[in-house]
Each structure stands twice: as C-alpha cells, then as structure tokens.
Enzyme design. Structure first.
Site, mmCIF file in Angstrom:
data_model
loop_
_atom_site.group_PDB
_atom_site.id
_atom_site.type_symbol
_atom_site.label_atom_id
_atom_site.label_comp_id
_atom_site.label_asym_id
_atom_site.label_seq_id
_atom_site.Cartn_x
_atom_site.Cartn_y
_atom_site.Cartn_z
ATOM 1 N N CYS A 287 0.739 -1.168 -0.268
ATOM 2 C CA CYS A 287 -0.411 -0.107 -0.863
ATOM 3 C C CYS A 287 0.427 1.335 0.344
ATOM 4 C CB CYS A 287 -0.878 0.359 1.225
ATOM 5 S SG CYS A 287 -2.737 -1.425 1.269
HETATM 6 P P1 NAD Z 1 -4.585 -8.576 -4.293
HETATM 7 O O1 NAD Z 1 -3.462 -8.460 -5.151
HETATM 8 O O2 NAD Z 1 -3.961 -9.745 -3.056
HETATM 9 O O3 NAD Z 1 -5.738 -9.075 -5.146
HETATM 10 C C1 NAD Z 1 -6.283 -8.673 -5.779
HETATM 11 C C2 NAD Z 1 -7.780 -10.134 -6.264
HETATM 12 O O4 NAD Z 1 -8.198 -10.017 -7.148
HETATM 13 C C3 NAD Z 1 -6.445 -11.262 -6.298
HETATM 14 O O5 NAD Z 1 -7.012 -12.050 -6.467
HETATM 15 C C4 NAD Z 1 -6.968 -11.259 -8.463
HETATM 16 O O6 NAD Z 1 -6.601 -12.162 -8.685
HETATM 17 C C5 NAD Z 1 -8.412 -10.496 -7.938
HETATM 18 N N1 NAD Z 1 -8.551 -10.090 -9.466
HETATM 19 C C6 NAD Z 1 -8.048 -9.410 -10.267
HETATM 20 N N2 NAD Z 1 -8.809 -8.304 -10.964
HETATM 21 C C7 NAD Z 1 -10.248 -9.277 -11.221
HETATM 22 C C8 NAD Z 1 -11.400 -9.130 -11.523
HETATM 23 N N3 NAD Z 1 -11.692 -8.640 -12.601
HETATM 24 N N4 NAD Z 1 -12.680 -9.946 -10.881
HETATM 25 C C9 NAD Z 1 -11.970 -10.506 -10.224
HETATM 26 N N5 NAD Z 1 -11.154 -10.804 -9.264
HETATM 27 C C10 NAD Z 1 -10.359 -10.344 -9.769
HETATM 28 O O7 NAD Z 1 -4.982 -7.153 -3.760
HETATM 29 P P2 NAD Z 1 -4.992 -6.491 -2.096
HETATM 30 O O8 NAD Z 1 -4.001 -6.215 -1.940
HETATM 31 O O9 NAD Z 1 -6.546 -7.592 -1.518
HETATM 32 O O10 NAD Z 1 -5.544 -4.911 -2.339
HETATM 33 C C11 NAD Z 1 -6.539 -4.283 -2.788
HETATM 34 C C12 NAD Z 1 -6.908 -3.222 -2.898
HETATM 35 O O11 NAD Z 1 -7.101 -2.935 -1.435
HETATM 36 C C13 NAD Z 1 -6.231 -2.543 -3.239
HETATM 37 O O12 NAD Z 1 -6.634 -0.708 -4.368
HETATM 38 C C14 NAD Z 1 -5.105 -2.251 -2.595
HETATM 39 O O13 NAD Z 1 -3.940 -0.716 -2.398
HETATM 40 C C15 NAD Z 1 -6.289 -1.670 -1.324
HETATM 41 N N6 NAD Z 1 -6.037 -1.799 -0.054
HETATM 42 C C16 NAD Z 1 -5.532 -3.070 0.776
HETATM 43 C C17 NAD Z 1 -4.793 -3.113 1.457
HETATM 44 C C18 NAD Z 1 -3.787 -3.940 1.583
HETATM 45 O O14 NAD Z 1 -2.765 -4.219 3.111
HETATM 46 N N7 NAD Z 1 -3.186 -4.994 1.061
HETATM 47 C C19 NAD Z 1 -5.578 -1.895 2.591
HETATM 48 C C20 NAD Z 1 -5.989 -1.599 2.621
HETATM 49 C C21 NAD Z 1 -6.184 -1.280 0.925
#
Ligand code: NAD
Length: 421
Positions: free
Chosen positions: A264
């Site tokens: 992030c």
């Molecule tokens: P991640 O990469 O771990 O997970 C994303 C998931 O989405 C993956 O499993 C991927 O296969 C799936 N995906 C991609 N395209 C898709 C589609 N069209 N349909 C269905 N699934 C699909 O990401 P994350 O870390 O969970 O982050 C997600 C969002 O949340 C980001 O914008 C991130 O900035 C935000 N965020 C993350 C955190 C954190 O600590 N990881 C905290 C707050 C906010």
C-alpha cells in the site's frame, strides 16, 4: 444480507470473512481458480493470522466462484476489492477495477432489482465518479443513482492484524453517490461502535490516500531523525517515546528502521505524487518521504560494510523477507533492495522467513533459503530485516548483527549496530 466480493486478495478475503462472521452470506469472486478452490475448501490462499480459522468456522456462509453471474444474481451488494497496482510512471493501474466494473455491469443489465456497488479498492480521487460510474451505466444500460447504487468505502486494515483492524476500526468512511446507497452501506456497519464519516465519493478516496501518505511520511520523518541521532549517539527510540507522549504526535509509526514497504504505502505514495503532477501540483513533502525511504534500507548494507568491508565471497544472513511480521506479503519488502545490494557486492545470502520464503523464491531463486532461523546464524554476519517474534528467541551471542528493526534480544551479539540508533 447477501454480499458479493470481487477479488479475494488481502482486502477482499478479509472483508468477506469478517462480514460472514457478522452474519452476512458471502460469495467471493476471483479470476484465479486456484484461489477459488482453496477458499471453498476452507483454506486461505494467503497467510493472515486468524483468517483460515474464520474461513473454516463460517464455511456455510462463505463460498467462492469465478462466475460473476452466480455471485451478482444472488447478492444485493457487491464490493470491488481488486488490486490497483502501480504502473511504471507511478500512476495506478485501473485495468482490474475497470474489468471488474464491466463484468458487474454486464450482469446487472439482466437483473431486475436495485443493486449496490461499493468500491473498496484504493483509487485516486474522482475514479469512482468519473470511471466506475460511467462504466456501470454503459455496460448495464441502467442509471446509477436510481437502478444501481454506488458508494466508496476505503479499507484501512493493516496486514498482520487485518481481522482485528476490520472488526474494530478507528473509523469507517462512507463516500456515497446517492441517499439509498448511503443508508445501505451505513446499515452494513450499524453494529460498529467507531465513528462513521459520511462524505462525497472523492473525499472518501482522498481520505485513504492522505492517511497512507501521512503515515509513510511519519515513518520517514522518524527515520531521518534516527539517522541524525545515530551520528550524535542519541537513542532514537527514547526520542520517539518522548515525542510520542505528546497527544498531538502519538507514538504509533515512530519506530525507526529500514523504512516502509508493503502493498500500500509505496504504491499509494507513488500514485499521489504522479497524480499531483497531472493536476500541475508538486507533492514536495511526500516526494521527500519517498526519497528518505529509498535510501534507508541501503544504510543497513553501508553499516555492514564498516564491519566487513569486502562482502565478496562472504555469507550474509538475512532474517525476514516479508515486508512486516505476520504476513507472507513481500510486495516492496525492504529485504528486496538489501538483498539486491548484497548480491551486487558478491555476497552469498542465507535467508529465512517463517511465511514469505515461497513468495520470495519467485523473485530471488538464486539465494539460499534456510529451514530455520537458527541456520541463518551460521553466516558471517546477520541482518535483521523483519521483526518476526520467533527472531526474539535466537541466541545472537558471538555474532555480528546489523539490525534494521530494533530487536532488543539481538543486542547481546558480539557486534551489534542498529540502522539508525
Ligand atoms: P491483491 O492483489 O492481494 O488481491 C486482488 C485480487 O483480485 C487477486 O486475488 C486477483 O486475482 C483478483 N482479481 C483481479 N482482477 C479481478 C477481476 N476482474 N475479477 C475478480 N477478481 C479479480 O490485492 P489487495 O492487497 O487485497 O488490495 C486490493 C485493494 O485494496 C487495492 O486497491 C489495495 O490498494 C487496497 N488495500 C490493500 C490493503 C492491504 O493491506 N493489502 C489495505 C487497504 C487497502
């Protein structure tokens, strides 16, 4: 309520599991069939403390699929939780959000009842209104605000303590497009006792970026103070304690070390810098926070070279590969630039991490991975790069330890130096 969650990464799966615990029925959607299979078997595709036990306990309330139709038709509210990674120029890659939105809208075209879409992915101010909303209307042929609800609900969880953060947040932010959407999201969070901020879509988006940029800056600030303190022989952690007791400052995020990483802070900081340029502004403080953070991990190698000037042929132990403890996430881990620099200097690397070695092997297959933390201690010198609890029980006596994370127990090493204390 019946909820669908698009994207089962750290945010999506935690959101799904926690809403299941709160009594909702969840359908997760992911494009990765392996993740879907694991979730349906009660196995977490990621390591996050307590997540697998939630998935097992609420097995009847959570299912996963790759099929948007099944998910959308059987649920009333859909959370978009797909990734928003950085592009080369720092701006965010919105392709996953756009693709998910198109797929959602295509199914909503066939649905007769009102459906609420909530953006939880971190997106730059204006994205939900200017990109998600028009795509929803274009691909569904329906009107957002009447046929489809739209809200933005940023997530503030920290990996490692994500479940607790989700269930007991400091605040909940609801950006809403229309009254019905506001009421529906508010209702989902009705049993939460924290403050709930209701605001515009773009203010909700900005709250997330401003919060992350501030926290990243706070860490870079204390690291800069730490670098000064080290030169002057002052204990930075005493300084942090003294500063942190001031209620206007607060102690959290004043642990100096080798800098911030993860999925992030780096990408959100980059996105804000790039976006500022786009709107003809200059995010000077945030740019400086990034510059401090780029240099900080390399200081660990500089200090190591004071003790072992020629690293060529030496074996250097690296304790910790995850960007922080209690996660297997290595995205922008500070171990990455450190190992790169050690390899550039011709060192042989012995590394260990309780959870992140499989992920790290995809980046650095050529280094040696140990089966235990104590095996790393046989190296010529040891660098501490992640503060895992199990590293506190090692016997560092007789070793050279350069510490990037302030592990008190390592101070009994033969030679001990902290990166900025
Ligand atoms: P991640 O990469 O771990 O997970 C994303 C998931 O989405 C993956 O499993 C991927 O296969 C799936 N995906 C991609 N395209 C898709 C589609 N069209 N349909 C269905 N699934 C699909 O990401 P994350 O870390 O969970 O982050 C997600 C969002 O949340 C980001 O914008 C991130 O900035 C935000 N965020 C993350 C955190 C954190 O600590 N990881 C905290 C707050 C906010």
């Amino acid at each position: 309520m019946n909820l669908s969650i698009i994207g089962t990464g750290y945010v999506g799966l935690i959101t799904g599991a926690c809403f299941a615990k709160l009594g909702h029925t969840i359908t997760c959607v992911d494009i990765n069939p392996e993740k879907v299979r694991k979730i349906n078997n009660g196995v977490s595709p990621i390591y996050e403390e307590g997540l697998e036990s939630l998935l097992l306990t609420y097995k009847d309330k959570i299912s996963a699929t790759i099929d948007y139709q099944t998910a959308l038709m059987n649920t009333d509210i859909t959370f978009i939780c797909v990734g928003t990674p950085s592009m080369k120029n720092g701006t965010i890659d919105l392709s996953y959000v756009k693709e998910a939105t198109k797929q959602i809208a295509t199914i909503l075209k066939k649905k007769n009842s009102w459906h609420l879409v909530v953006v939880k992915s971190t997106v730059l101010p204006g994205t939900t209104h200017n990109i998600v909303l028009p795509l929803l209307e274009q691909y569904s042929g329906k009107k957002v605000g009447t046929d489809i609800g739209l809200a933005m609900n940023p997530e503030f969880l920290k990996e490692g303590v994500a479940i607790q953060d989700f269930l007991e947040p400091d605040r909940i932010v609801i950006g809403f497009n229309d009254e019905r959407s506001r009421v529906a999201v508010r209702d989902l969070y009705k049993n939460f006792s924290c403050p709930i901020i209701e605001t515009s879509l773009s203010a909700a988006e900005m709250i997330k970026y401003a919060s992350n940029a501030f926290l990243a800056t706070k860490i870079s600030f204390i690291n800069e103070i730490g670098n000064l303190c080290k030169k002057l022989g002052i204990d930075t952690y005493d300084v942090a304690t003294g500063m942190g007791l001031d209620k206007r400052i607060g102690r959290p995020f004043l642990d100096s070390g080798i800098g911030w990483g993860g999925s992030c802070f780096p990408k959100d900081v980059d996105a804000l810098i790039a976006w500022a340029k786009e709107i003809k502004e200059h995010a000077r403080i945030i740019e400086s926070a990034k510059a401090v953070n780029t240099d900080q991990p390399l200081r660990l190698v500089e200090i190591l070279k004071k003790h072992i000037p020629k690293l060529k042929g030496k074996t250097i132990g690296v304790l910790g590969l995850a960007f922080k403890p209690n996660t297997d996430d290595i995205r922008d881990s500070k171990a990455i630039p450190i190992i790169k620099e050690l390899l550039r200097n011709g060192a042989h690397i012995k590394a260990y991490d309780p959870q992140a070695m499989d992920n790290f092997k995809t980046l650095y297959p050529q280094i040696q991975y140990c089966s235990s933390a104590s095996e790393v201690l046989t190296a010529d010198a040891i660098l501490i790069t992640t503060k895992w609890k199990e590293f506190t029980t090692l016997d560092y006596q007789g070793k050279i330890v350069i510490d990037g994370r302030r592990l008190e127990q390592a101070k009994n090493a033969k030679i001990y130096e902290g990166v900025c204390w």
